[in-house]
Write a protein that holds these residues in place. Structure first.
Motif, PDB file in Angstrom:
ATOM      1  N   ASN A   1      42.224  97.655 -51.626  1.00  0.00           N
ATOM      2  CA  ASN A   1      43.051  98.820 -51.316  1.00  0.00           C
ATOM      3  C   ASN A   1      44.528  98.553 -51.559  1.00  0.00           C
ATOM      4  N   ALA A   2      44.970  97.324 -51.297  1.00  0.00           N
ATOM      5  CA  ALA A   2      46.370  96.965 -51.524  1.00  0.00           C
ATOM      6  C   ALA A   2      46.712  96.987 -53.011  1.00  0.00           C
ATOM      7  N   ASN A   3      45.694  96.785 -53.873  1.00  0.00           N
ATOM      8  CA  ASN A   3      45.912  96.775 -55.319  1.00  0.00           C
ATOM      9  C   ASN A   3      45.350  98.008 -56.013  1.00  0.00           C
ATOM     10  N   LEU A   4      45.168  99.067 -55.235  1.00  0.00           N
ATOM     11  CA  LEU A   4      44.525 100.270 -55.748  1.00  0.00           C
ATOM     12  C   LEU A   4      45.280 100.870 -56.943  1.00  0.00           C
ATOM     13  N   GLU A   5      46.602 100.933 -56.864  1.00  0.00           N
ATOM     14  CA  GLU A   5      47.384 101.533 -57.932  1.00  0.00           C
ATOM     15  C   GLU A   5      47.169 100.795 -59.247  1.00  0.00           C
ATOM     16  N   GLU A   6      47.114  99.469 -59.187  1.00  0.00           N
ATOM     17  CA  GLU A   6      46.993  98.670 -60.400  1.00  0.00           C
ATOM     18  C   GLU A   6      45.627  98.829 -61.067  1.00  0.00           C
ATOM     19  N   ILE A   7      44.584  98.907 -60.269  1.00  0.00           N
ATOM     20  CA  ILE A   7      43.239  98.915 -60.847  1.00  0.00           C
ATOM     21  C   ILE A   7      42.653 100.297 -61.077  1.00  0.00           C
TER      22      ILE A   7
ATOM     23  N   TRP B   1      49.390  90.775 -42.106  1.00  0.00           N
ATOM     24  CA  TRP B   1      48.228  90.357 -42.887  1.00  0.00           C
ATOM     25  C   TRP B   1      48.646  89.745 -44.228  1.00  0.00           C
ATOM     26  N   GLU B   2      49.714  90.256 -44.819  1.00  0.00           N
ATOM     27  CA  GLU B   2      50.162  89.722 -46.104  1.00  0.00           C
ATOM     28  C   GLU B   2      50.483  88.232 -46.021  1.00  0.00           C
ATOM     29  N   ASN B   3      50.869  87.772 -44.843  1.00  0.00           N
ATOM     30  CA  ASN B   3      51.224  86.357 -44.674  1.00  0.00           C
ATOM     31  C   ASN B   3      50.013  85.450 -44.508  1.00  0.00           C
ATOM     32  N   ILE B   4      48.865  86.022 -44.142  1.00  0.00           N
ATOM     33  CA  ILE B   4      47.686  85.183 -43.877  1.00  0.00           C
ATOM     34  C   ILE B   4      46.497  85.567 -44.739  1.00  0.00           C
ATOM     35  N   ARG B   5      46.657  86.570 -45.610  1.00  0.00           N
ATOM     36  CA  ARG B   5      45.555  87.113 -46.401  1.00  0.00           C
ATOM     37  C   ARG B   5      44.769  86.036 -47.137  1.00  0.00           C
ATOM     38  N   GLU B   6      45.478  85.084 -47.757  1.00  0.00           N
ATOM     39  CA  GLU B   6      44.830  84.081 -48.603  1.00  0.00           C
ATOM     40  C   GLU B   6      43.802  83.242 -47.838  1.00  0.00           C
TER      41      GLU B   6
ATOM     42  N   ARG C   1      31.140  85.656 -48.268  1.00  0.00           N
ATOM     43  CA  ARG C   1      30.013  85.063 -47.558  1.00  0.00           C
ATOM     44  C   ARG C   1      29.960  85.477 -46.088  1.00  0.00           C
ATOM     45  N   SER C   2      30.955  86.182 -45.632  1.00  0.00           N
ATOM     46  CA  SER C   2      30.997  86.576 -44.220  1.00  0.00           C
ATOM     47  C   SER C   2      31.572  87.975 -44.108  1.00  0.00           C
ATOM     48  N   GLU C   3      31.400  88.577 -42.934  1.00  0.00           N
ATOM     49  CA  GLU C   3      31.932  89.909 -42.676  1.00  0.00           C
ATOM     50  C   GLU C   3      33.453  89.918 -42.795  1.00  0.00           C
ATOM     51  N   ARG C   4      34.127  88.877 -42.295  1.00  0.00           N
ATOM     52  CA  ARG C   4      35.578  88.817 -42.370  1.00  0.00           C
ATOM     53  C   ARG C   4      36.045  88.727 -43.823  1.00  0.00           C
ATOM     54  N   GLN C   5      35.321  87.960 -44.648  1.00  0.00           N
ATOM     55  CA  GLN C   5      35.696  87.890 -46.056  1.00  0.00           C
ATOM     56  C   GLN C   5      35.509  89.247 -46.733  1.00  0.00           C
ATOM     57  N   LYS C   6      34.471  89.983 -46.346  1.00  0.00           N
ATOM     58  CA  LYS C   6      34.276  91.319 -46.909  1.00  0.00           C
ATOM     59  C   LYS C   6      35.404  92.256 -46.475  1.00  0.00           C
ATOM     60  N   GLU C   7      35.802  92.177 -45.202  1.00  0.00           N
ATOM     61  CA  GLU C   7      36.907  93.006 -44.716  1.00  0.00           C
ATOM     62  C   GLU C   7      38.201  92.655 -45.444  1.00  0.00           C
ATOM     63  N   ALA C   8      38.419  91.348 -45.649  1.00  0.00           N
ATOM     64  CA  ALA C   8      39.617  90.904 -46.365  1.00  0.00           C
ATOM     65  C   ALA C   8      39.575  91.383 -47.810  1.00  0.00           C
ATOM     66  N   ALA C   9      38.381  91.381 -48.399  1.00  0.00           N
ATOM     67  CA  ALA C   9      38.223  91.854 -49.774  1.00  0.00           C
ATOM     68  C   ALA C   9      38.561  93.340 -49.886  1.00  0.00           C
TER      69      ALA C   9
END
Length: 373
Positions: free
Chosen positions: A365-371, A259-264, A352-360
């Motif tokens: 969660n991937a940046n949980l420590e920072e925030i 996922w890290e390779n396609i997240r953007e 704007r879509s379910e997939r964008q919400k899932e990606a969000a």
């Protein structure tokens, strides 16, 4: 430069008792008793690297070089057990290869010890997967291979499974084999949608390698049946607790790396700074730590490009939950939980879509420590 991840056992220590040369045998055993690992390594270096006296790890690494699989320029990552004997073997191998000018990284796998089967399964094997995945991410899986010759049978099996799932070539040499054999990556796909849907669950369980997590703490009313092979359940005092299974840890590490390779491609668009709405005060509730909650939710708004604003929605002063972000009924919820209390808040994004919400959710969660901290 090739990076070779090597599972390591302790059988090398028994080899010294079987040296036919009595002088070398006594010298090696004496040096081992005195923890003189440099001397032990020098004695091993007096044998050809293909000699069985050198042990499975050295024999298999020699085969990788002899067959031209790694060439002469490589780095070794030895994955050693969480035991005194494992430490000894690791230090011997480290001295042996550094004496030959090879870069060596020793990685102690916490919990990988045979005296506690529960800890071995719950903590050791999962930490092995985590540490291997960390090295593969750091150096790039395309620059790595796995030598799964040494160690416990379960350790070898996990290394093979992870390599095949992540697309990394795995090699193995049995002492009776005339040459090393390979396990190429398997051409199968894993369910990315399932991983995204349950990203909060995987995030929480991934952090809890030492402990079972109460299912009720994870905010899921029910779990998809596809999740069952990826978790272990245990009933304690009538309550259901779960943890990632070995397969679940491999599933998580594999999908996280992919996922890290396609997240953007899937993240929601950025919100202009002037359109961000920071929170100045909280609703008139008996909040346990208003400053902390305000600081965290405003940090979410500030640090995450696609977040427009946040609004608090839930307070329980006596019920701790697991912190993170989860998609529930079409809304992204953040969970802050400290010292027994829990605050929930809705994260409003440009998705704007379910997939964008899932990606969000995955990105949060991937940046949980920072925030959060």
């Amino acid at each position: 430069m090739k990076n070779v991840l090597c599972t390591v056992g302790t059988s090398l220590l028994g080899n010294f008792n079987r040296f036919e040369n009595e002088v070398l045998r006594e010298a090696a055993l004496d040096a081992l008793e005195k923890n003189d690992y440099a001397k032990v390594a020098d004695i091993l270096a007096s044998f050809p690297e293909s000699d069985r006296n050198c042990g499975a790890e050295i024999n298999s690494i020699f085969e990788l070089r002899y067959r031209g699989i790694i060439g002469e320029n490589f780095r070794l990552h030895f994955l050693i057990s969480d035991t005194p004997d494992g430490e000894k073997v690791g230090k011997i191998l480290e001295r042996f290869y550094r004496g030959k000018g090879v870069q060596v990284n020793l990685v102690v796998i916490e919990g990988l010890l045979d005296k506690d089967p529960k800890r071995f399964r719950r903590e050791g094997l999962r930490n092995l997967i985590k540490q291997m995945a960390r090295v593969l991410r750091e150096y790039g899986s395309e620059n790595c291979l796995i030598n799964a010759t040494g160690g416990y049978k379960a350790q070898i099996a996990v290394a093979v499974m992870l390599g095949q799932a992540l697309g990394v070539n795995v090699y193995y040499k049995h002492e009776l084999f005339s040459e090393i054999i390979s396990f190429p990556p398997l051409p199968f796909s894993l369910d990315q949608d399932l991983w995204l849907k349950y990203n909060y669950l995987f995030t929480v369980l991934d952090k809890g390698a030492k402990d079972l997590i109460e299912l009720e703490d994870l905010k899921y009313e029910e779990l998809d049946e596809k999740i069952e092979p990826l978790i272990n359940r245990e009933i304690i005092d009538g309550k259901t607790y779960i943890e990632l299974s070995t397969a679940g840890q491999i599933f998580h590490e594999t999908l996280k790396a992919r996922w890290e390779n396609i997240r953007e491609e899937y993240l929601p668009p950025d919100v202009p700074e002037k359109a961000k709405n920071y929170v100045e005060y909280l609703q008139d509730h008996n909040w346990p730590d208003r400053e902390l909650v305000l600081r965290i939710i405003n940090k979410v708004i500030e640090k995450i490009p696609f977040v427009r604003t946040c609004r608090t929605s839930y307070l329980n002063p006596d019920l701790p939950k697991k912190e993170g972000f989860v998609l529930k009924r079409g809304e992204i919820y953040g969970i802050i939980s400290r010292q027994g209390w829990t605050v929930g808040f809705v994260v409003e994004t440009s998705a704007r879509s379910e997939r964008q919400k899932e990606a969000a959710v995955e990105y949060l969660n991937a940046n949980l420590e920072e925030i959060f901290y």
